[in-house]
Design a protein around this motif. Sequence first.
Motif, PDB file in Angstrom:
ATOM      1  N   CYS A  89       0.854  -1.190   0.000  1.00  0.00           N
ATOM      2  CA  CYS A  89       0.000   0.000   0.000  1.00  0.00           C
ATOM      3  C   CYS A  89       0.887   1.236   0.000  1.00  0.00           C
ATOM      4  N   ARG A  90       0.290   2.374  -0.229  1.00  0.00           N
ATOM      5  CA  ARG A  90       1.056   3.613  -0.344  1.00  0.00           C
ATOM      6  C   ARG A  90       1.872   3.897   0.905  1.00  0.00           C
ATOM      7  N   GLN A  91       1.309   3.606   2.076  1.00  0.00           N
ATOM      8  CA  GLN A  91       2.013   3.906   3.318  1.00  0.00           C
ATOM      9  C   GLN A  91       3.407   3.287   3.351  1.00  0.00           C
ATOM     10  N   LYS A  92       3.523   2.043   2.909  1.00  0.00           N
ATOM     11  CA  LYS A  92       4.769   1.306   3.091  1.00  0.00           C
ATOM     12  C   LYS A  92       5.826   1.639   2.030  1.00  0.00           C
ATOM     13  N   GLY A  93       5.447   2.338   0.972  1.00  0.00           N
ATOM     14  CA  GLY A  93       6.431   2.883   0.049  1.00  0.00           C
ATOM     15  C   GLY A  93       7.095   1.885  -0.878  1.00  0.00           C
ATOM     16  N   GLN A  94       6.450   0.747  -1.165  1.00  0.00           N
ATOM     17  CA  GLN A  94       7.089  -0.200  -2.094  1.00  0.00           C
ATOM     18  C   GLN A  94       7.260   0.391  -3.481  1.00  0.00           C
ATOM     19  N   ASP A  95       6.418   1.364  -3.869  1.00  0.00           N
ATOM     20  CA  ASP A  95       6.608   2.014  -5.171  1.00  0.00           C
ATOM     21  C   ASP A  95       7.920   2.791  -5.203  1.00  0.00           C
ATOM     22  N   VAL A  96       8.302   3.400  -4.091  1.00  0.00           N
ATOM     23  CA  VAL A  96       9.593   4.092  -4.006  1.00  0.00           C
ATOM     24  C   VAL A  96      10.729   3.082  -4.126  1.00  0.00           C
ATOM     25  N   LEU A  97      10.573   1.939  -3.485  1.00  0.00           N
ATOM     26  CA  LEU A  97      11.592   0.891  -3.562  1.00  0.00           C
ATOM     27  C   LEU A  97      11.757   0.388  -4.996  1.00  0.00           C
ATOM     28  N   LEU A  98      10.654   0.170  -5.704  1.00  0.00           N
ATOM     29  CA  LEU A  98      10.761  -0.285  -7.090  1.00  0.00           C
ATOM     30  C   LEU A  98      11.380   0.797  -7.984  1.00  0.00           C
ATOM     31  N   ALA A  99      11.119   2.067  -7.683  1.00  0.00           N
ATOM     32  CA  ALA A  99      11.762   3.149  -8.437  1.00  0.00           C
ATOM     33  C   ALA A  99      13.267   3.181  -8.186  1.00  0.00           C
ATOM     34  N   ALA A 100      13.695   2.788  -6.991  1.00  0.00           N
ATOM     35  CA  ALA A 100      15.120   2.761  -6.652  1.00  0.00           C
ATOM     36  C   ALA A 100      15.826   1.530  -7.182  1.00  0.00           C
ATOM     37  N   TRP A 101      15.088   0.469  -7.450  1.00  0.00           N
ATOM     38  CA  TRP A 101      15.699  -0.829  -7.718  1.00  0.00           C
ATOM     39  C   TRP A 101      16.615  -0.853  -8.952  1.00  0.00           C
ATOM     40  N   PRO A 102      16.281  -0.203 -10.073  1.00  0.00           N
ATOM     41  CA  PRO A 102      17.228  -0.219 -11.210  1.00  0.00           C
ATOM     42  C   PRO A 102      18.600   0.317 -10.842  1.00  0.00           C
ATOM     43  N   ALA A 103      18.662   1.350  -9.999  1.00  0.00           N
ATOM     44  CA  ALA A 103      19.968   1.883  -9.581  1.00  0.00           C
ATOM     45  C   ALA A 103      20.704   0.892  -8.697  1.00  0.00           C
ATOM     46  N   VAL A 104      19.972   0.131  -7.880  1.00  0.00           N
ATOM     47  CA  VAL A 104      20.607  -0.925  -7.084  1.00  0.00           C
ATOM     48  C   VAL A 104      21.212  -1.980  -8.003  1.00  0.00           C
ATOM     49  N   LEU A 105      20.454  -2.373  -9.014  1.00  0.00           N
ATOM     50  CA  LEU A 105      20.954  -3.385  -9.958  1.00  0.00           C
ATOM     51  C   LEU A 105      22.168  -2.882 -10.745  1.00  0.00           C
ATOM     52  N   ALA A 106      22.212  -1.597 -10.992  1.00  0.00           N
ATOM     53  CA  ALA A 106      23.383  -1.049 -11.690  1.00  0.00           C
ATOM     54  C   ALA A 106      24.646  -1.241 -10.867  1.00  0.00           C
ATOM     55  N   ASP A 107      24.533  -1.192  -9.541  1.00  0.00           N
ATOM     56  CA  ASP A 107      25.679  -1.405  -8.649  1.00  0.00           C
ATOM     57  C   ASP A 107      25.911  -2.885  -8.356  1.00  0.00           C
ATOM     58  N   VAL A 108      24.786  -3.627  -8.194  1.00  0.00           N
ATOM     59  CA  VAL A 108      24.873  -5.046  -7.802  1.00  0.00           C
ATOM     60  C   VAL A 108      23.973  -5.826  -8.765  1.00  0.00           C
ATOM     61  N   PRO A 109      24.462  -6.180  -9.939  1.00  0.00           N
ATOM     62  CA  PRO A 109      23.602  -6.764 -10.980  1.00  0.00           C
ATOM     63  C   PRO A 109      22.927  -8.071 -10.580  1.00  0.00           C
ATOM     64  N   THR A 110      23.509  -8.817  -9.640  1.00  0.00           N
ATOM     65  CA  THR A 110      22.916 -10.104  -9.250  1.00  0.00           C
ATOM     66  C   THR A 110      21.897  -9.977  -8.130  1.00  0.00           C
ATOM     67  N   ALA A 111      21.627  -8.764  -7.651  1.00  0.00           N
ATOM     68  CA  ALA A 111      20.742  -8.582  -6.495  1.00  0.00           C
ATOM     69  C   ALA A 111      19.319  -9.027  -6.816  1.00  0.00           C
ATOM     70  N   ARG A 112      18.655  -9.500  -5.773  1.00  0.00           N
ATOM     71  CA  ARG A 112      17.257  -9.913  -5.874  1.00  0.00           C
ATOM     72  C   ARG A 112      16.450  -9.213  -4.793  1.00  0.00           C
ATOM     73  N   LEU A 113      15.194  -8.885  -5.134  1.00  0.00           N
ATOM     74  CA  LEU A 113      14.291  -8.201  -4.210  1.00  0.00           C
ATOM     75  C   LEU A 113      13.059  -9.070  -3.989  1.00  0.00           C
ATOM     76  N   VAL A 114      12.660  -9.219  -2.725  1.00  0.00           N
ATOM     77  CA  VAL A 114      11.472  -9.989  -2.366  1.00  0.00           C
ATOM     78  C   VAL A 114      10.520  -9.080  -1.607  1.00  0.00           C
TER      79      VAL A 114
END
Length: 377
Positions: A202-227
């Motif tokens: 839901c909006r409160q927990k901010g998972q949309d912000v996390l998904l917006a950040a995730w491509p930049a995480v993958l750029a640093d750590v290409p093998t990373a996985r998110l659950v």
Amino acid sequence: MLPPRAPDSPLSVLHAVQPGDGGVARVVVDLVRDQIRAGTRVTVACPPGTPLADAVRAEGAGVHAWRAGRDPGPGLVRETLGLARLIRTARPDLVHAHSAKAGLCARLAVRGRIPTLYQPHAWSFEAVDGTTAALARAWERFGARWADRILCVSEAERRTGEAAGVTAAWSVVHNGVDVARFASDGPPRNPAPTVVCVGRLCRQKGQDVLLAAWPAVLADVPTARLVLVGDGPDGDRLRAAAGPSVRFTGAVDDTAPWYRAADVVVLPSRWEGMALAPLEAMASGRPVVVGDVDGARESLPPAHAPLCLVPSEDPAALAAALGRLLGRPELRERLGREAREHVLSSFDVRRTGAAVAELYRELAGVRGTEHREPIAQ
């Protein structure tokens, strides 16, 4: 008028709760368990067929079906009158109302006739904007007159209420977790660095912000996985925005195995009182990255804030914090050990239960033997 409680009779408490799932429900279950063990007579009024109803019934509490939705609406009068009937039936010495909806209905139903404790679990006006937020603030200011105490789960939550103009007798009792339940046997052994987010989708927990950040995480750590662990109203939209490195588990009965499977746990909330997920993760010996909202700074070991506390709704800062931890396993292990020690010393659920029990005794004694019924129909 109800007869006075005999001095040697057990205290009787009614918990009025909406919602019946998520972190609020887990807090209530822990309180109910502790109170029943202490000999308190406990009744819970909550939506039927919810995880909360099943869990508190299993603990031995009396459960009354209170058919209430999450949001105010046309059913408010019916919901308030229904709760008033349940309170008359249960005849409690004290009413403990949890979250905005139950706090609204309980205070309207009781109106000061029974000692009343209101626990916001994050303020309602933080979840909305504009006119709706102004109305929510106005109600909280007005409704405070019918709460003998407002119980906040963090000093930051109390300050937010005061800043909104709520004048009340305040108590602050931090949330706690069952540290034994979340214990782990050391760092995970994942084939790929794994980030876990536990929370309602839901909006409160901010998972949309996390998904917006995730491509930049993958750029640093290409093998990373998110659950993403949990379900909720934003599930379909979040799934549509996620890439192949993101897994959705749906609702789960037990979150502990997911904390143990994480290298890092993240919760980029937009608002909270004090979220349980970071405490549970730290009890599992995992480092956490959290949004800088009410309760977040208080929940972390002080030395962790520069690494693990990020501005709310800032995908770039969130990605930087996650990438830094994912790239340094020795740092993760140290932070995880320190996090568990911090929770053991400051956030054991037994401390929370004892503090709430003392508050009950104080409030029940304020009114002496006077005990009147809630509004009649």
